[in-house]
Design a protein around this motif. Structure first.
Motif, PDB file in Angstrom:
ATOM      1  N   ASP A 313       0.855  -1.196   0.000  1.00 51.55           N
ATOM      2  CA  ASP A 313       0.000   0.000   0.000  1.00 51.55           C
ATOM      3  C   ASP A 313       0.889   1.244   0.000  1.00 51.55           C
ATOM      4  O   ASP A 313       1.349   1.711   1.045  1.00 51.55           O
ATOM      5  CB  ASP A 313      -0.911  -0.006   1.229  1.00 51.55           C
ATOM      6  N   PHE A 314       1.101   1.806  -1.191  1.00 48.57           N
ATOM      7  CA  PHE A 314       2.032   2.924  -1.315  1.00 48.57           C
ATOM      8  C   PHE A 314       1.447   4.243  -0.843  1.00 48.57           C
ATOM      9  O   PHE A 314       2.161   5.243  -0.756  1.00 48.57           O
ATOM     10  CB  PHE A 314       2.497   3.029  -2.771  1.00 48.57           C
ATOM     11  N   ASN A 315       0.163   4.255  -0.546  1.00 49.62           N
ATOM     12  CA  ASN A 315      -0.461   5.470  -0.017  1.00 49.62           C
ATOM     13  C   ASN A 315      -0.499   5.493   1.509  1.00 49.62           C
ATOM     14  O   ASN A 315      -1.007   6.447   2.101  1.00 49.62           O
ATOM     15  CB  ASN A 315      -1.890   5.608  -0.559  1.00 49.62           C
ATOM     16  N   SER A 316       0.048   4.446   2.118  1.00 46.12           N
ATOM     17  CA  SER A 316       0.022   4.385   3.578  1.00 46.12           C
ATOM     18  C   SER A 316       1.125   5.251   4.182  1.00 46.12           C
ATOM     19  O   SER A 316       2.034   5.721   3.486  1.00 46.12           O
ATOM     20  CB  SER A 316       0.185   2.932   4.038  1.00 46.12           C
ATOM     21  N   ARG A 317       1.057   5.440   5.483  1.00 46.35           N
ATOM     22  CA  ARG A 317       2.047   6.263   6.186  1.00 46.35           C
ATOM     23  C   ARG A 317       3.409   5.583   6.270  1.00 46.35           C
ATOM     24  O   ARG A 317       4.371   6.190   6.721  1.00 46.35           O
ATOM     25  CB  ARG A 317       1.536   6.567   7.589  1.00 46.35           C
ATOM     26  N   HIS A 318       3.485   4.330   5.837  1.00 39.81           N
ATOM     27  CA  HIS A 318       4.748   3.596   5.897  1.00 39.81           C
ATOM     28  C   HIS A 318       5.667   3.908   4.712  1.00 39.81           C
ATOM     29  O   HIS A 318       6.767   3.391   4.629  1.00 39.81           O
ATOM     30  CB  HIS A 318       4.481   2.086   5.936  1.00 39.81           C
ATOM     31  N   PHE A 319       5.185   4.773   3.806  1.00 38.21           N
ATOM     32  CA  PHE A 319       5.980   5.123   2.630  1.00 38.21           C
ATOM     33  C   PHE A 319       6.207   6.633   2.560  1.00 38.21           C
ATOM     34  O   PHE A 319       5.334   7.421   2.932  1.00 38.21           O
ATOM     35  CB  PHE A 319       5.294   4.666   1.337  1.00 38.21           C
ATOM     36  N   THR A 320       7.380   7.002   2.088  1.00 35.59           N
ATOM     37  CA  THR A 320       7.687   8.394   1.780  1.00 35.59           C
ATOM     38  C   THR A 320       7.703   8.561   0.274  1.00 35.59           C
ATOM     39  O   THR A 320       8.327   7.767  -0.438  1.00 35.59           O
ATOM     40  CB  THR A 320       9.057   8.805   2.347  1.00 35.59           C
ATOM     41  N   LYS A 321       7.009   9.575  -0.209  1.00 38.22           N
ATOM     42  CA  LYS A 321       6.891   9.810  -1.646  1.00 38.22           C
ATOM     43  C   LYS A 321       7.861  10.908  -2.070  1.00 38.22           C
ATOM     44  O   LYS A 321       7.933  11.966  -1.441  1.00 38.22           O
ATOM     45  CB  LYS A 321       5.454  10.208  -1.989  1.00 38.22           C
ATOM     46  N   TYR A 322       8.605  10.647  -3.144  1.00 40.62           N
ATOM     47  CA  TYR A 322       9.565  11.615  -3.672  1.00 40.62           C
ATOM     48  C   TYR A 322       9.196  11.940  -5.117  1.00 40.62           C
ATOM     49  O   TYR A 322       8.964  11.023  -5.915  1.00 40.62           O
ATOM     50  CB  TYR A 322      10.993  11.056  -3.643  1.00 40.62           C
ATOM     51  N   ALA A 323       9.156  13.210  -5.442  1.00 39.31           N
ATOM     52  CA  ALA A 323       8.918  13.668  -6.807  1.00 39.31           C
ATOM     53  C   ALA A 323      10.190  14.324  -7.320  1.00 39.31           C
ATOM     54  O   ALA A 323      10.665  15.312  -6.752  1.00 39.31           O
ATOM     55  CB  ALA A 323       7.748  14.643  -6.863  1.00 39.31           C
ATOM     56  N   VAL A 324      10.744  13.780  -8.386  1.00 38.69           N
ATOM     57  CA  VAL A 324      11.989  14.281  -8.957  1.00 38.69           C
ATOM     58  C   VAL A 324      11.679  14.997 -10.264  1.00 38.69           C
ATOM     59  O   VAL A 324      11.204  14.379 -11.219  1.00 38.69           O
ATOM     60  CB  VAL A 324      12.998  13.139  -9.197  1.00 38.69           C
ATOM     61  N   ALA A 325      11.943  16.318 -10.309  1.00 39.56           N
ATOM     62  CA  ALA A 325      11.743  17.108 -11.529  1.00 39.56           C
ATOM     63  C   ALA A 325      13.032  17.092 -12.340  1.00 39.56           C
ATOM     64  O   ALA A 325      14.134  17.158 -11.788  1.00 39.56           O
ATOM     65  CB  ALA A 325      11.345  18.530 -11.178  1.00 39.56           C
ATOM     66  N   PHE A 326      12.878  17.032 -13.658  1.00 37.09           N
ATOM     67  CA  PHE A 326      14.062  16.954 -14.514  1.00 37.09           C
ATOM     68  C   PHE A 326      14.667  18.320 -14.810  1.00 37.09           C
ATOM     69  O   PHE A 326      15.868  18.448 -14.998  1.00 37.09           O
ATOM     70  CB  PHE A 326      13.708  16.248 -15.828  1.00 37.09           C
TER      71      PHE A 326
END
Length: 388
Positions: A313-326
């Motif tokens: 479950d990637f939307n859970s609090r157990h994951f940190t989301k990173y967005a990398v802009a080019f």
């Protein structure tokens, strides 16, 4: 379904001395006189004494006490149990079919039934073509699957006279219906593979890793293994010193430690639902080194299985989301997820077509670093090409 009709029971006198406290053998329910309750088990071990795929010989071998799986079992059961629970059954040895194709279909049915009941089969083979039966066991899922095979060669020859264990990957690729999404080959050796075969894999956007790449960093194989629904292991991928019972003998290849590491990764994989280890030639294992290597590989797989984190479950609090802009003037960005528990990484891949959804695939920290430098990871490119 009464699975017992497909199996030969084990001889109890072979294992009587192995039922010592804390050994793995004392925790495994075996088919001796009564078929074990496989529905409540996490893992089911089964031997398949089928070797006709090595020679195109249509005469089945009789099941004897000296089956390859028997010696592996003796080694495995004598190992000390690891930490955590242990709900494992041993179903005995699968009865070969009248023809090799019949054996493939029997194995398909067994794998299908087991994974449908959330019991993970660990297959101790015979010839590597049995992976075709293992693969067909996923046909009922009505979804695409990912396959990883560990082998020193790529079994995709077009030679019609070649034995079945040299062309089963071609059978898998040509199987209808086609439900194979990705295929990754680990540990191949360039001088054992025809260039045309590698060109075919590249054209289909499949991944292949030379044995030297594994030597440089076996850790980089973890995200490769983590994508798999099923994994097969040809012991010819392991060097002769650690697995002499392969034909032909191979002085180069994976070390026993690397093979165990890959099996540990496979056990940890939340999505993996079957493991097959093939091409153990009992007659060439004079000092039982290969049997011990395979037993240890299975031990590490079991340990990994009981250390799964259920990270889906990637939307859970157990994951940190990173967005990398080019780039500042570029609206495109790449999304990564990192588990706070295991520190593993995943990558979200957008499809080329607007009518298809994105796909989140395992990746490594190196992929993330590559993206932060403005470079597109090869794993992202291959996955997008397969999604379409």
């Amino acid at each position: 379904m009464n699975l017992s009709i497909f199996f030969e029971p084990l001889s109890e006198d072979v294992f009587a001395a192995l039922n010592k406290p804390r050994t793995l053998g004392s925790y495994i329910s075996r088919f001796v006189s009564k078929f074990p309750d496989w529905r409540s088990a996490d893992i089911a071990i089964l031997g398949v004494n089928e070797t006709r795929g090595r020679s195109n010989d249509e005469v089945p071998e009789a099941i004897s006490a000296q089956t390859p799986a028997r010696l592996v079992r003796r080694k495995l059961y004598s190992l000390n149990k690891g930490s955590g629970r242990c709900q494992i059954v041993d179903l005995g040895n699968l009865r070969p079919g009248i023809t090799l194709e019949d054996t493939h279909l029997r194995l398909k049915e067994i794998v299908e039934v087991l994974i449908s009941h959330n019991t993970l089969p660990v297959i101790i083979g015979g010839s590597h073509d049995l992976e075709y039966g293992q693969y067909m066991g996923y046909e009922h899922l009505d979804r695409v699957v990912n396959m990883v095979t560990v082998d020193s060669s790529v079994d995709m020859t077009e030679d019609t006279d070649a034995p079945h264990n040299k062309k089963q990957l071609r059978q898998i690729l040509m199987h209808e219906p086609n439900y194979l999404f990705s295929l990754s080959q680990i540990g191949y050796q360039s001088y054992l593979v025809e260039p045309e075969v590698m060109a075919t894999l590249e054209k289909m956007h499949f991944e292949a890793y030379r044995v030297g790449e594994v030597h440089r960093s076996v850790q980089e194989m973890e995200p490769v293994v983590r994508v798999a629904d099923l994994l097969t292991f040809d012991i010819s991928a392991i060097r002769y010193q650690d697995a002499p019972a392969a034909e032909p003998a191979n002085p180069f290849g994976l070390t026993g430690e690397e093979a165990c590491q890959i099996c540990w990764y496979a056990g940890l994989n939340d999505n993996l639902t079957s493991l097959g280890i093939y091409e153990y030639n009992l007659e060439q294992d004079e000092r039982e080194v290969t049997a011990m290597t395979i037993a240890t590989m299975i031990w590490y797989f079991i340990e990994g299985f009981y250390h799964r984190k259920n990270e889906t479950d990637f939307n859970s609090r157990h994951f940190t989301k990173y967005a990398v802009a080019f780039a500042e003037d570029n609206p495109d960005r790449m999304i990564f997820y990192k588990s706070k528990n295991s520190e593993k990484w995943w990558l979200e891949v957008e499809p080329l077509s607007t009518d298809k959804g994105s796909r989140i695939v395992p990746c490594s920290y190196e992929d993330y670093l590559q993206a932060t430098k403005g470079e597109v990871p090869n794993r992202w490119i291959l996955t997008q090409a397969r999604i379409g």
